[in-house]
Design a protein around this motif. Structure first.
Motif, PDB file in Angstrom:
ATOM      1  N   GLY A 132      11.827   6.173   5.228  1.00 27.61           N
ATOM      2  CA  GLY A 132      11.851   4.775   4.809  1.00 27.61           C
ATOM      3  C   GLY A 132      11.918   3.814   5.978  1.00 27.61           C
ATOM      4  O   GLY A 132      11.164   2.828   6.051  1.00 27.61           O
ATOM      5  N   GLN A 133      12.804   4.073   6.917  1.00 30.98           N
ATOM      6  CA  GLN A 133      12.947   3.215   8.093  1.00 30.98           C
ATOM      7  C   GLN A 133      11.680   3.217   8.932  1.00 30.98           C
ATOM      8  O   GLN A 133      11.163   2.146   9.304  1.00 30.98           O
ATOM      9  N   LEU A 134      11.157   4.400   9.238  1.00 33.73           N
ATOM     10  CA  LEU A 134       9.978   4.491  10.101  1.00 33.73           C
ATOM     11  C   LEU A 134       8.738   3.908   9.439  1.00 33.73           C
ATOM     12  O   LEU A 134       7.884   3.310  10.112  1.00 33.73           O
ATOM     13  N   THR A 135       8.638   4.056   8.114  1.00 30.52           N
ATOM     14  CA  THR A 135       7.487   3.490   7.402  1.00 30.52           C
ATOM     15  C   THR A 135       7.567   1.973   7.391  1.00 30.52           C
ATOM     16  O   THR A 135       6.555   1.283   7.582  1.00 30.52           O
ATOM     17  N   GLY A 167       5.456  -2.452   7.806  1.00 31.32           N
ATOM     18  CA  GLY A 167       6.020  -3.758   7.489  1.00 31.32           C
ATOM     19  C   GLY A 167       5.985  -4.114   6.019  1.00 31.32           C
ATOM     20  O   GLY A 167       6.469  -3.381   5.165  1.00 31.32           O
ATOM     21  N   SER A 168       5.374  -5.249   5.700  1.00 35.22           N
ATOM     22  CA  SER A 168       5.381  -5.771   4.332  1.00 35.22           C
ATOM     23  C   SER A 168       4.518  -4.962   3.381  1.00 35.22           C
ATOM     24  O   SER A 168       4.499  -5.240   2.178  1.00 35.22           O
ATOM     25  N   ASP A 169       3.825  -3.957   3.879  1.00 33.37           N
ATOM     26  CA  ASP A 169       3.022  -3.083   3.025  1.00 33.37           C
ATOM     27  C   ASP A 169       3.857  -1.996   2.365  1.00 33.37           C
ATOM     28  O   ASP A 169       3.306  -1.127   1.685  1.00 33.37           O
ATOM     29  N   VAL A 170       5.179  -2.023   2.549  1.00 38.07           N
ATOM     30  CA  VAL A 170       6.057  -0.950   2.087  1.00 38.07           C
ATOM     31  C   VAL A 170       7.059  -1.473   1.065  1.00 38.07           C
ATOM     32  O   VAL A 170       7.628  -2.555   1.226  1.00 38.07           O
ATOM     33  N   ARG A 179       0.805  -1.227   0.000  1.00 35.12           N
ATOM     34  CA  ARG A 179       0.000   0.000   0.000  1.00 35.12           C
ATOM     35  C   ARG A 179       0.834   1.271   0.000  1.00 35.12           C
ATOM     36  O   ARG A 179       0.299   2.359  -0.216  1.00 35.12           O
ATOM     37  N   PHE A 180       2.134   1.139   0.245  1.00 35.14           N
ATOM     38  CA  PHE A 180       3.009   2.305   0.282  1.00 35.14           C
ATOM     39  C   PHE A 180       4.231   2.036  -0.583  1.00 35.14           C
ATOM     40  O   PHE A 180       4.997   1.112  -0.303  1.00 35.14           O
ATOM     41  N   VAL A 181       4.395   2.827  -1.630  1.00 34.94           N
ATOM     42  CA  VAL A 181       5.567   2.717  -2.497  1.00 34.94           C
ATOM     43  C   VAL A 181       6.315   4.033  -2.417  1.00 34.94           C
ATOM     44  O   VAL A 181       5.808   5.079  -2.858  1.00 34.94           O
ATOM     45  N   LEU A 182       7.493   3.995  -1.837  1.00 34.04           N
ATOM     46  CA  LEU A 182       8.303   5.190  -1.646  1.00 34.04           C
ATOM     47  C   LEU A 182       9.366   5.227  -2.740  1.00 34.04           C
ATOM     48  O   LEU A 182      10.192   4.309  -2.847  1.00 34.04           O
TER      49      LEU A 182
END
Length: 447
Positions: A310-313, A318-321, A38-41
């Protein structure tokens, strides 16, 4: 080829590299890697490189169109980005994307007022216009906290419209800032060194007051009212966190850096909650610099106490990133020599020996993608190497000290895109230094 790189490592990289040619299917591997996340950085190795902006936009368009993503959250100020958000949703009076992006006046405005972002904002408006259901519209948001005064103004503007008595209370709380003439850094300096009292109590009280009256402000339960309240609440949060940021920025880089990135993740989480509540889902693409997107725990900066988005997300979701970075070997970049100076088109020096950029240059493919957790790449690239980061300032004369740090790429990112030779992003306002062409590496000292 330097012996340190080794033929076997290069052979593995060449077998693993996915060449990018500009074809429609270039980023199939990225969409496959994203899966149900759900989160693509998506990062950038500089704040002024055309290819980083353009390829990031291309990936984002596919995520919106094919994976159901419904928001872009950028390393940009909340009120300025929200003006663009209204435009892409067809809810503003701005006649075009240029005007919708005109809120980005503060240095370095070329980060968001450039030709690539302009085209993307127009594309996003057309994309939303083709959707039958307004709930499926994708938005554009800012995550940053620099906008102390403009966020205060936005809170007051909202309360003037919704509750004049609450607006009067807010003006009393925010009056503490009036002595600093809209100069956030002046406020920070004065409070840090004891020549003025902090305004902390007022901004905290205002955020609490706004939240205590949330039900009143969203009384009719419409989507518009919820969106307007959320916009105001986030501006009140920006004012609170910006007050602390400017007050701490003179104490040291780590504390202010961590406050800023923690704020951005808190804003991202709040945005996800808001979209889930009002639209049924939240799938968000984040646009920031590699130094914010790449997991700080895999870098020497993390060892010094820094955390980042990136680290905090990853820790929170977790696996949503998924984390994606960019690298380049050489080319040109839009950057300034010092803070608040006009942008120039500068020549990027070839990557330093021993860096990831130098190693990826040796692969010999102009543009390619690496999924870092396939084909044993996480082992091949595990050893800590130098990595380059160019922000809005580029000082090639002190490049090793100013722009490199040690990192472990496979722990930092899930994928990396290497563009061997890049060119400067074009600002919408082009200063004569930029128009005159590439400045010499030692400009302006000519040493």
């Amino acid at each position: 080829m330097p012996a340190e790189h080794g033929n076997s490592a290069l052979d593995t990289l060449r077998r693993s590299a996915i060449p990018l040619s500009g074809a429609p299917n270039d980023y199939d591997a990225i969409l496959d890697m994203v899966g149900d996340a759900r989160f693509v950085l998506i990062g950038e190795a500089s704040h002024g490189t055309h290819e980083f902006y353009a390829e990031r936009a291309a990936i984002t368009k596919r995520l919106l169109a094919e994976k159901g993503f419904n928001a872009v959250a950028a390393e940009a100020d909340w009120p300025d980005a929200y003006r663009a958000n209204r435009y892409v949703r067809g809810m503003s009076d701005d006649p075009d994307a240029d005007r919708a992006l005109s809120g980005f006046e503060r240095f370095p405005n070329w980060m968001w007022r450039n030709t690539v972002v302009l085209e993307f904002i127009e594309w996003l408006r057309r994309f939303n216009g083709a959707q039958a259901d307004p709930l499926s519209h994708a938005g554009f948001y800012g995550l940053d906290l620099y906008s102390l005064y403009s966020s205060i103004h936005a809170v007051l503007e909202y309360l003037d419209r919704e509750d004049p008595r609450a607006a009067a209370r807010a003006r009393e709380r925010y009056a503490c800032f009036e002595h600093f003439h809209q100069d956030s850094q002046r406020y920070g300096y004065a409070t840090a060194f004891g020549t003025a009292e902090p305004c902390e109590a007022g901004v905290v009280a205002q955020l609490v007051d706004l939240r205590e009256h949330a039900t009143q402000f969203m009384h009719d339960g419409t989507l518009l009212k919820e969106d307007e309240y959320f916009y105001a609440e986030q501006n009140a949060l920006v004012a609170k966190d910006a007050e602390e940021y400017y007050r701490t920025m003179f104490y040291g880089n780590v504390s202010s850096w961590n406050l800023r990135d923690t704020h951005m993740v808190r804003t991202l989480s709040a945005l996800a909650d808001h979209l889930t509540r009002t639209r049924g889902q939240a799938k968000i693409v984040v646009w920031e610099h590699n130094s914010h997107v790449g997991d700080a725990s895999a870098t020497e900066l993390g060892a010094q106490g820094e955390v980042n988005v990136g680290q905090l997300t990853r820790e929170r979701f977790g696996s949503d990133v998924r984390l994606i970075g960019f690298t380049t070997n050489t080319g040109t970049v839009t950057a300034a020599s010092n803070w608040d100076e006009p942008p120039q088109r500068k020549r990027i020096r070839p990557a330093l020996t021993g860096s990831y950029e130098a190693l990826l240059h040796e692969v010999g493919i102009p543009r390619f993608l690496l999924r870092l957790h396939t084909n044993h790449l996480d082992t091949v690239l595990k050893a800590s190497r130098l990595e380059r980061a160019i922000g809005v300032i580029y000082r090639p004369e002190t490049e090793r000290l100013s722009h490199y740090f040690f990192a472990e790429l496979p722990s930092q990112f899930d994928a990396v895109i290497h563009v061997d030779e890049t060119r400067a992003v074009q600002p919408l306002e082009t200063h004569e230094l930029w128009l005159s062409g590439e400045a010499p590496e030692t400009y302006p000292t000519a040493l």
